[in-house]
Write a protein that holds these residues in place. Structure first.
Motif, PDB file in Angstrom:
ATOM      1  N   ILE A  49      -5.603   9.216   3.985  1.00 12.02           N
ATOM      2  CA  ILE A  49      -6.620   9.647   3.139  1.00 12.02           C
ATOM      3  C   ILE A  49      -6.150   9.495   1.861  1.00 12.02           C
ATOM      4  N   ALA A  50      -5.907   8.504   1.440  1.00 16.95           N
ATOM      5  CA  ALA A  50      -5.413   8.087   0.080  1.00 16.95           C
ATOM      6  C   ALA A  50      -3.937   8.434  -0.379  1.00 16.95           C
ATOM      7  N   VAL A  51      -3.101   8.381   0.766  1.00 22.69           N
ATOM      8  CA  VAL A  51      -1.837   8.885   0.616  1.00 22.69           C
ATOM      9  C   VAL A  51      -0.916   7.829   0.550  1.00 22.69           C
ATOM     10  N   ASN A  52      -0.891   6.743   1.349  1.00 23.02           N
ATOM     11  CA  ASN A  52       0.172   5.900   1.758  1.00 23.02           C
ATOM     12  C   ASN A  52       0.222   4.954   0.630  1.00 23.02           C
ATOM     13  N   SER A  53       0.684   4.977  -0.709  1.00 28.26           N
ATOM     14  CA  SER A  53       0.335   4.207  -1.996  1.00 28.26           C
ATOM     15  C   SER A  53       0.995   3.006  -1.560  1.00 28.26           C
ATOM     16  N   LEU A  54       2.120   3.072  -0.915  1.00 27.19           N
ATOM     17  CA  LEU A  54       3.011   1.640  -0.794  1.00 27.19           C
ATOM     18  C   LEU A  54       2.797   1.305   0.639  1.00 27.19           C
ATOM     19  N   GLN A 226      -6.588  12.961  -5.673  1.00 27.76           N
ATOM     20  CA  GLN A 226      -7.160  11.873  -4.714  1.00 27.76           C
ATOM     21  C   GLN A 226      -7.199  10.796  -5.729  1.00 27.76           C
ATOM     22  N   THR A 227      -7.472  10.702  -7.117  1.00 31.01           N
ATOM     23  CA  THR A 227      -7.515   9.694  -7.932  1.00 31.01           C
ATOM     24  C   THR A 227      -6.329   9.421  -8.582  1.00 31.01           C
ATOM     25  N   GLY A 228      -5.332  10.198  -8.562  1.00 34.13           N
ATOM     26  CA  GLY A 228      -3.972   9.730  -9.302  1.00 34.13           C
ATOM     27  C   GLY A 228      -3.184   8.614  -8.569  1.00 34.13           C
ATOM     28  N   VAL A 229      -1.955   8.685  -9.454  1.00 39.02           N
ATOM     29  CA  VAL A 229      -1.086   7.489  -9.006  1.00 39.02           C
ATOM     30  C   VAL A 229      -1.394   6.155  -8.962  1.00 39.02           C
ATOM     31  N   GLY A 230      -2.269   5.687  -9.791  1.00 38.74           N
ATOM     32  CA  GLY A 230      -2.684   4.377  -9.880  1.00 38.74           C
ATOM     33  C   GLY A 230      -3.801   3.877  -9.077  1.00 38.74           C
ATOM     34  N   ARG A 231      -4.358   4.802  -8.362  1.00 34.62           N
ATOM     35  CA  ARG A 231      -5.525   4.503  -7.633  1.00 34.62           C
ATOM     36  C   ARG A 231      -6.726   3.881  -8.132  1.00 34.62           C
ATOM     37  N   THR A 232      -7.021   4.448  -9.370  1.00 31.10           N
ATOM     38  CA  THR A 232      -8.216   3.960 -10.178  1.00 31.10           C
ATOM     39  C   THR A 232      -8.118   3.058 -11.075  1.00 31.10           C
ATOM     40  N   GLY A 233      -6.799   2.375 -11.124  1.00 31.39           N
ATOM     41  CA  GLY A 233      -6.486   1.358 -12.093  1.00 31.39           C
ATOM     42  C   GLY A 233      -5.829   1.666 -13.378  1.00 31.39           C
ATOM     43  N   ALA A 234      -5.520   3.121 -13.437  1.00 25.75           N
ATOM     44  CA  ALA A 234      -4.582   3.575 -14.177  1.00 25.75           C
ATOM     45  C   ALA A 234      -3.542   4.445 -13.566  1.00 25.75           C
ATOM     46  N   ILE A 299       5.852   1.548  -7.763  1.00 24.07           N
ATOM     47  CA  ILE A 299       4.615   1.024  -8.436  1.00 24.07           C
ATOM     48  C   ILE A 299       4.629   0.285  -9.719  1.00 24.07           C
ATOM     49  N   LYS A 300       5.637   1.059 -10.582  1.00 24.59           N
ATOM     50  CA  LYS A 300       5.945   0.193 -11.722  1.00 24.59           C
ATOM     51  C   LYS A 300       6.534  -1.074 -11.832  1.00 24.59           C
ATOM     52  N   VAL A 305      -0.505  -0.640 -10.535  1.00 25.29           N
ATOM     53  CA  VAL A 305      -1.652   0.081 -11.112  1.00 25.29           C
ATOM     54  C   VAL A 305      -2.457  -1.031 -11.702  1.00 25.29           C
ATOM     55  N   ALA A 306      -2.256  -2.041 -12.130  1.00 30.33           N
ATOM     56  CA  ALA A 306      -3.095  -3.141 -12.583  1.00 30.33           C
ATOM     57  C   ALA A 306      -3.675  -4.106 -11.497  1.00 30.33           C
ATOM     58  N   GLN A 307      -2.717  -4.006 -10.520  1.00 30.14           N
ATOM     59  CA  GLN A 307      -3.283  -4.363  -9.194  1.00 30.14           C
ATOM     60  C   GLN A 307      -4.505  -3.986  -8.526  1.00 30.14           C
ATOM     61  N   ALA A 308      -4.362  -2.709  -8.704  1.00 30.52           N
ATOM     62  CA  ALA A 308      -5.338  -1.676  -8.116  1.00 30.52           C
ATOM     63  C   ALA A 308      -6.585  -1.884  -8.864  1.00 30.52           C
TER      64      ALA A 308
END
Length: 397
Positions: A49-54, A226-234, A299-300, A305-308
């Motif tokens: 649920i939008a957790v596993n960023s990597l 849910q929207t943070g940490v790069g998910r929306t392209g920012a 992520i940096k 972020v840009a890839q998302a």
């Protein structure tokens, strides 16, 4: 080693029955792919649920957690740790805020933000305690956060709920204007509603909410769990909107799968809480901080972020093609970056199962929205496979 059915039977016998689960036992993963106990492979477009960023088993995160576990997992916030200091600095850098508090979950993060808002408001006037949230929002399952959640079915059976909460339709600035006055201490919003069906407001709406909060000296809280940490392209969705909140809450993707949450504030709110006003035993523990630092650093370094943003445009375009192909079955495609929703014209549960049968994990929220929140490391090839599975599912839907 337990077999699949033994795992399910044991969990059903001993675990509190509060989840509606798939009859699937996941065993291990790598990248955006997971394998079950029977060795079957899936592409995961839910990501915890939008957790596993990597994704799963990212070497940088595995190494960071293992190294920290070999030194220090927890020592309480009575003492300092280097990894907490480094993680706090990095969170402030990527969030654009000045101070941070770490908790263990999104609900705790929002609970802390609501406490801060009440402390701020009642410090100015004993009547300045009203909190306004949006209908169809989701903010957590503690007593305060489920009260803040604008979906009555989450609140059934828990009366009496904490007082002082009011609700407005999401995106309706006129409705908010009618409720705003000097006794409002906070407005709490998701800049994109996730659990409520992936609803994206106009930037003008968020800007006008900011103006109303400034006018009535109310704290604007953005729930970016849910929207943070790069998910929306920012790094955070507020940056896309150009509307900065007073309090930013985060969780889910910031730990890359390790349970951690928190909130960040500008310096002007840094001393609303005095020592002893807020805290927690496990918040900011060294193991969680190692995961946060590794996740954000990766992520940096990998420019995720840009890839998302880029993959999100590609993915949404493919989904919009499906909507054109199945106009009688798909009502709308919504979202930004890698938080996307496909609203169907009837209950969408069969889509979930048909995708699972094809080796693609998706999720359905509010009954008729297929929610797609893959790891940020998902590839375009993975996206193509998911779209093919959805195409096959809608053909039979």
């Amino acid at each position: 080693m337990m077999e699949r059915q033994q795992v399910i039977d044991t969990a059903e016998k001993y675990y509190l029955p509060v989840f509606g689960r798939q009859q699937l036992v996941l065993d291990h993963g790598r990248g955006a792919h997971v394998w079950d106990k029977d060795g079957r492979e899936y592409i995961d477009f839910l990501a915890g649920i939008a957790v596993n960023s990597l994704g799963y088993a990212h070497p940088a995160q595995v190494r960071a957690i293992a190294e920290q576990a070999g030194k220090l997992c927890h020592c309480s916030n009575i003492f300092y740790t280097e990894i907490q200091a480094k993680a706090a600095e990095l969170v402030c850098q990527v969030s654009g805020m000045d101070r941070v508090f770490f908790a263990n979950s999104g609900a705790e993060a929002n609970e802390g933000a609501l406490k801060l808002a009440r402390k701020y408001g009642t410090g100015k006037s004993p009547d300045k305690f009203r909190i306004i949230t949006a209908k169809m929002s989701f903010h957590g399952r503690t007593m305060a956060t489920l009260t803040a959640t604008g979906q009555p079915h989450y609140q059934e059976g828990y009366a009496p709920l904490p007082g002082g909460y009011e609700y407005v339709p999401y995106g309706d600035i006129a409705a908010l204007e009618k409720l705003m006055d000097g006794n409002v201490c906070a407005v709490l919003l998701e800049p994109i509603q996730g659990e409520g069906g992936v609803h994206v407001p106009s930037y003008d709406y968020l800007s006008k909410v900011r103006e109303l909060c400034d006018k009535f000296d109310a704290i604007l809280i953005f729930d970016e769990i849910q929207t943070g940490v790069g998910r929306t392209g920012a790094w955070f969705e507020y940056m896309n909107a150009g509307v900065k909140p007073d309090v930013l809450t985060f969780a889910k993707g910031i730990g890359g799968g390790f349970p951690v949450g928190g909130f960040a504030v500008p310096e002007k709110l840094a001393r609303v809480f005095k020592p002893g006003d807020h805290g927690g035993t496990f918040g900011g523990n060294a193991l969680a901080m190692a995961s946060v630092y590794a996740t954000l650093s990766t992520i940096k370094e990998e420019d995720l972020v840009a890839q998302a943003r880029e993959k999100g445009v590609y993915f949404k375009g493919k989904l919009e093609d499906l909507a054109l192909k199945y106009p009688e079955k798909i009502r709308e495609v919504r979202g930004r970056g890698l938080i996307l929703g496909v609203e169907t014209t009837k209950p969408a549960a069969p889509i979930l199962q048909m995708c699972l049968d094809q080796g693609v994990i998706v999720n359905v929220t509010v009954g008729n929205v297929v929610r797609l929140v893959p790891p940020l490391v998902v590839t375009k090839a993975d996206i193509d496979k998911a779209v093919l599975a959805l195409d096959n599912a809608f053909a039979k839907f």
